[in-house]
Design a protein around this motif. Structure first.
Motif, PDB file in Angstrom:
ATOM      1  N   SER A  44      -1.197   1.426  45.751  1.00 14.76           N
ATOM      2  CA  SER A  44      -2.280   2.129  46.431  1.00 14.76           C
ATOM      3  C   SER A  44      -2.289   1.872  47.932  1.00 14.76           C
ATOM      4  CB  SER A  44      -3.624   1.712  45.833  1.00 14.76           C
ATOM      5  OG  SER A  44      -3.934   0.363  46.156  1.00 14.76           O
ATOM      6  N   LEU A  45      -1.548   0.887  48.389  1.00 15.40           N
ATOM      7  CA  LEU A  45      -1.447   0.593  49.814  1.00 15.40           C
ATOM      8  C   LEU A  45      -0.203   1.194  50.439  1.00 15.40           C
ATOM      9  CD1 LEU A  45      -2.450  -3.189  49.690  1.00 15.40           C
ATOM     10  CD2 LEU A  45      -3.944  -1.212  50.045  1.00 15.40           C
ATOM     11  N   LEU A  46       0.535   2.011  49.667  1.00 13.80           N
ATOM     12  CA  LEU A  46       1.789   2.592  50.129  1.00 13.80           C
ATOM     13  C   LEU A  46       1.698   4.110  50.158  1.00 13.80           C
ATOM     14  CD1 LEU A  46       4.315   0.518  47.955  1.00 13.80           C
ATOM     15  CD2 LEU A  46       3.529  -0.011  50.274  1.00 13.80           C
ATOM     16  N   HIS A  47       2.637   4.702  50.888  1.00 13.01           N
ATOM     17  CA  HIS A  47       2.907   6.133  50.769  1.00 13.01           C
ATOM     18  C   HIS A  47       4.234   6.245  50.010  1.00 13.01           C
ATOM     19  CE1 HIS A  47       2.889  10.374  51.599  1.00 13.01           C
ATOM     20  NE2 HIS A  47       4.111  10.300  52.118  1.00 13.01           N
ATOM     21  N   GLY A  63      -1.407   0.556  54.293  1.00 12.51           N
ATOM     22  CA  GLY A  63      -2.640  -0.217  54.222  1.00 12.51           C
ATOM     23  C   GLY A  63      -3.739   0.527  53.490  1.00 12.51           C
ATOM     24  N   LEU A  64      -4.903   0.624  54.120  1.00  7.95           N
ATOM     25  CA  LEU A  64      -6.066   1.274  53.504  1.00  7.95           C
ATOM     26  C   LEU A  64      -6.171   2.756  53.851  1.00  7.95           C
ATOM     27  CD1 LEU A  64      -8.750  -1.496  54.122  1.00  7.95           C
ATOM     28  CD2 LEU A  64      -7.420  -1.083  52.041  1.00  7.95           C
ATOM     29  N   GLN A  65      -5.085   3.345  54.351  1.00  7.69           N
ATOM     30  CA  GLN A  65      -5.143   4.744  54.760  1.00  7.69           C
ATOM     31  C   GLN A  65      -5.439   5.665  53.587  1.00  7.69           C
ATOM     32  OE1 GLN A  65      -5.081   5.922  57.901  1.00  7.69           O
ATOM     33  NE2 GLN A  65      -5.551   7.914  57.003  1.00  7.69           N
ATOM     34  N   ASN A  66      -4.879   5.352  52.405  1.00  7.40           N
ATOM     35  CA  ASN A  66      -5.158   6.186  51.230  1.00  7.40           C
ATOM     36  C   ASN A  66      -6.638   6.183  50.881  1.00  7.40           C
ATOM     37  OD1 ASN A  66      -2.457   6.978  50.737  1.00  7.40           O
ATOM     38  ND2 ASN A  66      -2.043   5.014  49.729  1.00  7.40           N
ATOM     39  N   TYR A  67      -7.302   5.046  51.075  1.00  9.01           N
ATOM     40  CA  TYR A  67      -8.736   4.976  50.811  1.00  9.01           C
ATOM     41  C   TYR A  67      -9.533   5.673  51.908  1.00  9.01           C
ATOM     42  CZ  TYR A  67      -7.409   1.494  47.314  1.00  9.01           C
ATOM     43  OH  TYR A  67      -6.847   0.858  46.247  1.00  9.01           O
ATOM     44  N   ASN A  69      -8.529   8.249  53.523  1.00  9.12           N
ATOM     45  CA  ASN A  69      -8.390   9.687  53.285  1.00  9.12           C
ATOM     46  C   ASN A  69      -9.425  10.198  52.289  1.00  9.12           C
ATOM     47  OD1 ASN A  69      -6.192   9.816  55.017  1.00  9.12           O
ATOM     48  ND2 ASN A  69      -4.682   9.616  53.383  1.00  9.12           N
ATOM     49  N   LEU A  70      -9.883   9.323  51.405  1.00 11.63           N
ATOM     50  CA  LEU A  70     -10.853   9.730  50.389  1.00 11.63           C
ATOM     51  C   LEU A  70     -12.287   9.691  50.883  1.00 11.63           C
ATOM     52  CD1 LEU A  70      -9.404   7.827  47.284  1.00 11.63           C
ATOM     53  CD2 LEU A  70      -9.038  10.218  47.908  1.00 11.63           C
ATOM     54  N   PHE A  71     -12.585   8.818  51.847  1.00 10.06           N
ATOM     55  CA  PHE A  71     -13.979   8.583  52.215  1.00 10.06           C
ATOM     56  C   PHE A  71     -14.321   8.982  53.645  1.00 10.06           C
ATOM     57  CE2 PHE A  71     -13.330   5.596  48.695  1.00 10.06           C
ATOM     58  CZ  PHE A  71     -14.430   5.893  47.906  1.00 10.06           C
ATOM     59  N   THR A  72     -13.417   8.835  54.568  1.00 12.63           N
ATOM     60  CA  THR A  72     -13.780   9.022  55.981  1.00 12.63           C
ATOM     61  C   THR A  72     -12.976  10.101  56.686  1.00 12.63           C
ATOM     62  OG1 THR A  72     -12.241   7.257  56.677  1.00 12.63           O
ATOM     63  CG2 THR A  72     -14.518   6.615  56.159  1.00 12.63           C
ATOM     64  N   GLU A  73     -11.756  10.364  56.279  1.00 17.87           N
ATOM     65  CA  GLU A  73     -10.904  11.320  56.980  1.00 17.87           C
ATOM     66  C   GLU A  73     -11.155  12.728  56.445  1.00 17.87           C
ATOM     67  OE1 GLU A  73      -9.000  10.582  59.483  1.00 17.87           O
ATOM     68  OE2 GLU A  73      -9.192   8.399  59.371  1.00 17.87           O
ATOM     69  N   ASP A  74     -11.501  13.656  57.340  1.00 16.10           N
ATOM     70  CA  ASP A  74     -11.687  15.045  56.936  1.00 16.10           C
ATOM     71  C   ASP A  74     -10.347  15.648  56.541  1.00 16.10           C
ATOM     72  OD1 ASP A  74     -14.393  14.955  57.436  1.00 16.10           O
ATOM     73  OD2 ASP A  74     -14.176  15.601  59.529  1.00 16.10           O
ATOM     74  N   PHE A 323      -8.239   3.189  41.478  1.00 15.81           N
ATOM     75  CA  PHE A 323      -8.952   1.944  41.756  1.00 15.81           C
ATOM     76  C   PHE A 323     -10.385   2.206  42.223  1.00 15.81           C
ATOM     77  CE2 PHE A 323      -4.811  -0.082  41.597  1.00 15.81           C
ATOM     78  CZ  PHE A 323      -5.128  -1.287  40.992  1.00 15.81           C
ATOM     79  N   VAL A 324     -10.622   3.301  42.904  1.00 11.90           N
ATOM     80  CA  VAL A 324     -11.999   3.674  43.230  1.00 11.90           C
ATOM     81  C   VAL A 324     -12.774   3.959  41.949  1.00 11.90           C
ATOM     82  CG1 VAL A 324     -13.442   5.415  44.339  1.00 11.90           C
ATOM     83  CG2 VAL A 324     -11.432   4.526  45.526  1.00 11.90           C
ATOM     84  N   LEU A 325     -12.130   4.635  41.017  1.00 15.52           N
ATOM     85  CA  LEU A 325     -12.758   4.910  39.731  1.00 15.52           C
ATOM     86  C   LEU A 325     -13.035   3.623  38.960  1.00 15.52           C
ATOM     87  CD1 LEU A 325     -13.672   7.169  37.835  1.00 15.52           C
ATOM     88  CD2 LEU A 325     -11.350   7.246  36.917  1.00 15.52           C
TER      89      LEU A 325
END
Length: 359
Positions: A44-47, A63-67, A69-74, A323-325
């Protein structure tokens, strides 16, 4: 000194033997449960596209970019995740209470001592739970399609049935449409933005007609299993409690509230927890009955995680959604456990002077 050391040595010896006996299961759980979870957390910390070795340095560490993208990045990831969360929230809020109440009602009904045909009724109520969910989903898909049996029955009654799996509006706007009130366009916004970038009209539009069909199917197929759990708990309640309540003139409603439900509190927590986990992880019905259609109104986080990995080859994003789920399920389970905890009655304070009066 020897008398104090002997019990300590005995407990250490018993503990060592205990660990020796449970070590095979601990190894199995560690190898097939804990280790894959840790590996998925790293993914989950990789592309990662799933083609290379994620531990060899060939995958890009983000890092936390995937997370984010789900919560803060439009973007599309956030929009799809917010839509799936809204859909699943309605699915959980409607399915869990309905299936729990129905299961408890069925358990109380088949637990009646004077009822005839208990075994046949239990079999009939439990049978949908042991049927393949894929088969039931396929049957429901044929029943609720435009030319399905449900619309034909509505036609006999003079009611024009909807195209159940083609209307992307929420049930709130569908009902208001009967009174001539038109809602906003699907995907359109209202004044201001709600959580995760969705408009408030989208959050409060209710589940779509297709999602209501999924809710109906889930309640029908899971109530039988929970009925058996409630039934086993009801049969363990001492008859003396019910007889004592009957002698005190307690009616059925008071008996259910003050005797039956308090005795079922641990089982109620189990049923609610199982229902909560299964509803947040719903996948197979969504996969069979439209893969999120119409208009992503049946999209769920579990299916979105699968689609991100296996359809878009973005396994890091899929693992982040998973992991968010997991965090949501653990948080809600802990909250539910706190709500249903045993509350100790506070001792009443004695009035001043009571001790002197009893001397």
């Amino acid at each position: 000194m020897p008398s104090n050391s002997t019990p300590g040595r005995r407990s250490l010896r018993e503990g060592a033997w205990g660990w020796l006996f449970v070590s095979p299961m601990v190894l199995v759980l560690g190898l097939f449960l804990v280790l894959p979870i840790l590996m998925a957390l790293w993914v989950s910390l990789l592309h990662w596209d799933g083609q290379s070795n994620p531990f060899s340095g060939q995958a890009d560490f983000v890092g936390l970019q995937n997370y984010r993208n789900l919560f803060t990045e439009d973007g599309l990831d956030r929009a799809l995740f917010a839509t799936s969360m809204r859909n699943t929230l309605y699915y959980v809020v409607l399915t869990v209470p309905l299936q729990t109440v129905l299961a408890l009602f069925l358990a109380i009904m088949v637990n009646q001592r004077m009822l005839r045909g208990k075994g046949a009724l239990r079999t009939v109520f439990y049978f949908p739970s042991v049927t393949s969910s894929i088969a039931i989903s396929t049957v429901f898909l044929f029943l609720f399609q435009g030319s399905g049996a449900v619309n034909r029955m509505l036609g006999w009654l003079g009611v024009k049935g909807p195209n159940w799996f083609a209307d992307p509006r929420g049930i709130v706007w569908v009902v208001l449409g009967w009174f001539g009130v038109s809602g906003p366009a699907q995907g359109g916004g209202s004044a201001g933005h709600g959580p995760l970038g969705l408009s408030w009209s989208e959050w409060f539009s209710g589940p779509s007609v297709a999602m209501c069909t999924l809710i109906l199917m889930a309640v029908w197929t899971t109530s039988g299993t929970f009925m058996l759990i409630f039934l086993a708990a009801l049969q363990n309640i001492p008859r003396e409690l019910e007889e004592a309540a009957a002698l005190d003139g307690v009616n059925r409603r008071q008996l259910l509230r003050h005797v039956t439900l308090p005795a079922l509190r641990p089982v109620l927590f189990l049923v609610l927890t199982l229902g909560l986990i299964s509803t947040w992880q719903v996948f197979d019905q969504v996969y069979v009955m439209g893969k999120g259609a119409p208009g992503n109104t049946t999209l769920t986080p579990a299916y979105l995680s699968y689609s991100a990995g296996f359809d878009n080859a973005d396994y890091g994003q899929g693992a982040a959604i998973a992991f968010v789920l997991l965090a949501i399920i653990l948080l809600l389970t802990a909250l539910q456990r706190w709500v249903l905890r045993e509350r100790d009655a506070k001792p009443k304070r004695k009035p001043k002077g009571a001790d002197r009066a009893t001397r």
